[in-house]
Write a protein that holds these residues in place. Structure first.
Motif: not given
Lengths: 447, 447
Positions: B168-171, B174-175, B389, B426-427, B429-430, B432
């Motif tokens: 759901q939140k690939p970022y 990455s972080i 957000i 912010l991570i 956003m998908t 939202y």
């Protein structure tokens, strides 16, 4: 006694005025020209597309200090002062005798310095009865800031985002939509300018130049709609001077004064915002007055693939691709320059702001070129030491600071280096993924 | 005179001690039990998987105040105090007479309150000579915070991230990689626990319970490696009390005292962090001492799809899916409960922390259930008014605050509502995007 790392200003020390450097420059910038008549543009001309107050500020070469409206000050206080931070961990990793400070503009809810100008621009629009605003955005930092500011002042907002950046960082357009804005990739088929570009080059990745053309076209063909800009213009850099005005007081709290002041460079607003308040003391020296500080080395860090400061030409040119703007006297790569697809979308612009161009010409500052890989190398080092993942744009400032700090290591100088961390990179994680996976490359510009 | 919106503490007012509520609770929590012997676990038992100092803190029911090590305080000062903010714009949009405040834990570079415990846990590990840490993470807020804290203390870090959240939140992964951590989706094939789960259910989306099992297995089978946890346990909530201790002083600056204190609820650390310092005054009333404040309504906001506080059973249960942890006396949906794929990954946990469970049983607090759609509706309203957000987890706290504020609108009460904004979104956003596009649904739990 532990070392103090972070410096914040009490609310009563926050700036109540912006600093207008144009009033104090030894050589005033040349006027923007109407392309048809070749006559200097007037406040009236500019008021057709901008809020009148912004148009006035744009051409003001008289007032060195301009009052920040009370309501704008109130909104600044929501996130300002931003911290001035001593980068002890970065210094240690570099083994440098230099003292490295950064102004952390990434801490506001929108994640970059752009909010500093989005707030007053939307404030003036609302005061003047405007109902709609439009703009261009590259990486999306400006578009996100404007979307929120517009929503909070009750304005409708439409954003043209550079197509390649939209694809590289899809979360940014989600953020804009979350704040209620309409977002369109540029070049788009919704404007004549966009259609012309797509007809000539169906695979054009877009640039700030193309997106500006589309937004101006929308503003001039839509009732009660004003255009807003996130950089390049004088009034935008004016609003950003809150950064440098705060930093000056915070450096005083830290008991130091910078030898080097660095910011990344797209159109010049985060650079000017940090640098201009410090630079004013250099003019006072020139004018025979007492200088407050020592001579500062002002460095604007641009991408090697879009090098208008170091390889551009100083001349009149359009600010956008289609030629809708006035002619601006600036260092430029040509308004039809097509920048490479670097991840620092906010730096993919062909020209430098009018004031910065004059200051560069007059030797008050210098530009340096940073290749994409070097920018991410320094950005990753910064993340792993200071804990903040920097925006790809800001990585250029960090890389320039790292170069200076490494030079100090060789010479043994204890220089005080101050750079602007203009934004965080949390929406740019695909760029870091690509860098860590070894998939990024350097680009040589086609000049 | 403009209204003050944001309250920050001077550095010399920052907490130097954490508050250990276990020392002052009228009914002490029951002890965790060794599942084999059914005997209470000891500090020695826990020290096999945790840093010894954390193990000690976990079972401490004697010392109400525990010193924050100087080096941890120094790192806290990098981002603390976090702002206490009066949500004027949200109040106005709701038309409520209530005064709404939020503690903004989203402002640190990692974006959530999780850093408050990642720093001391890594600090203790390094002090005790540990070289490797491992953990589980849901949405990734804890994993990101631990990755950075580990890097900054020179530790290697391996994270098991819940598979569905990773997709759901690939970022977020990455972080973690940007900070140098190794990240694996859970259930994975790299542990016995993971393999067992995949064998039984090849499409298992993972849960905090499965990821904890895998991380504990790695810690116990790897030399010089300790396990760290981001919530649930007492020592984690202990570290988080810096939130409430600051908030108490900041509410004083604002000249108010909360009637209602709200936080979202996964395992209980952000809830306990905010609530416990306020709750201690209620115990003093019980003990016949003078109460500092009025009676507070403490509300833990959990997802309707994972309702252990309102629909769970109070009993001994495992903290993980595989049954590697001690048996914990808690409100639980059963350690094999499979939570729905909501975007609030940090709230997808079957049980409540031991201390919170006892406090709930004793009537000092209550739980409320928030359906996913209501959480995002309130989150979007918050974003568009306050400009931040919120993380999907924090949206649950906002929704509970909105419910309270709307009740005040009906009754005309001017209640003071304080909630914890545990992190930004912010991570996420998908999530939202899906909500704005109408693609999200509510889930009813399979109990």
């Amino acid at each position: 006694m532990t070392k103090q790392k972070r410096f914040l200003l009490a609310e009563d020390l926050l700036p109540r005025q912006w600093y207008n450097i144009a009033a104090e420059m030894p050589n005033k910038p040349l006027p923007p020209l109407n392309p048809a008549t070749k006559q200097p543009v007037t406040v009236d001309d500019l008021s057709h597309i901008f809020a009148s107050e912004c148009a006035k500020q744009e051409l003001d070469q008289t007032h060195a200090w301009i009052d920040i409206p009370e309501e704008v000050q109130e909104r600044y206080r929501f996130y300002r002062s931003t911290p001035l931070v001593r980068a002890y961990a970065l210094e240690q990793a570099l083994g440098t005798p230099a003292h490295i400070y950064f102004k952390n503009e990434s801490v506001n809810p929108l994640g970059s310095h752009k909010l500093n100008s989005a707030i007053p621009q939307c404030y003036y629009c609302r005061q003047e009865g405007t109902t709609n605003v439009t703009t261009e955005t590259g990486a999306g930092q400006w578009g996100a800031a404007l979307s929120y500011a517009a929503k909070s002042f009750g304005l409708e907002c439409a954003v043209y985002q550079v197509k390649i950046s939209m694809q590289q960082k899809p979360y940014r357009s989600s953020i804009m939509r979350t704040f209620g804005a309409t977002v369109e990739g540029s070049p788009s088929m919704s404007t004549r300018a966009g259609k012309d570009i797509i007809t000539r080059d169906p695979h054009h990745p877009g640039s700030l130049g193309t997106a500006i053309s589309e937004a101006i076209e929308l503003a001039t063909t839509t009732p009660n709609c004003k255009y807003t800009l996130g950089s390049v213009l004088n009034h935008v850099a004016l609003h950003q001077t809150v950064i440098g005005l705060e930093a000056e007081k915070q450096m005083e709290m830290a008991g130091e004064y910078p030898d080097v002041v660095i910011a990344c460079f797209g159109g010049g607003s985060n650079f000017g915002g940090l640098a201009f308040p410090f630079m004013r003391h250099q003019f006072q020296t020139l004018n025979g007055q007492c200088a407050k500080g020592k001579r500062i080395d002002f460095i604007a860090a641009e991408p090697a693939s879009c090098p208008k400061l170091t390889k551009g030409e100083f001349r009149y040119d359009f600010g956008d691709s289609a030629g809708y703007t006035p002619l601006l006297p600036m260092y430029t790569l040509g308004h039809d320059f097509k920048p490479a697809n670097i991840h620092a979308g906010g730096l993919r612009y062909h020209g430098a702001g009018v004031i910065v161009s004059q200051l560069l010409k007059d030797g008050f500052m210098r530009g340096v070129d940073i290749p994409q890989l070097e920018s991410f190398e320094s950005g990753l080092l910064f993340a792993r030491t200071e804990g903040i993942i920097p925006a790809p744009e800001s990585c250029h400032a960090i890389a320039a600071a790292v170069r200076e700090a490494e030079a100090c290591k060789k010479t043994g100088e204890e220089k005080v280096i101050l750079f602007n961390l203009s934004g965080h990179g949390l929406i740019d994680m695909t760029a870091y993924d690509s860098f860590i996976n070894g998939d990024l490359i350097n680009y040589t510009p086609n000049l």
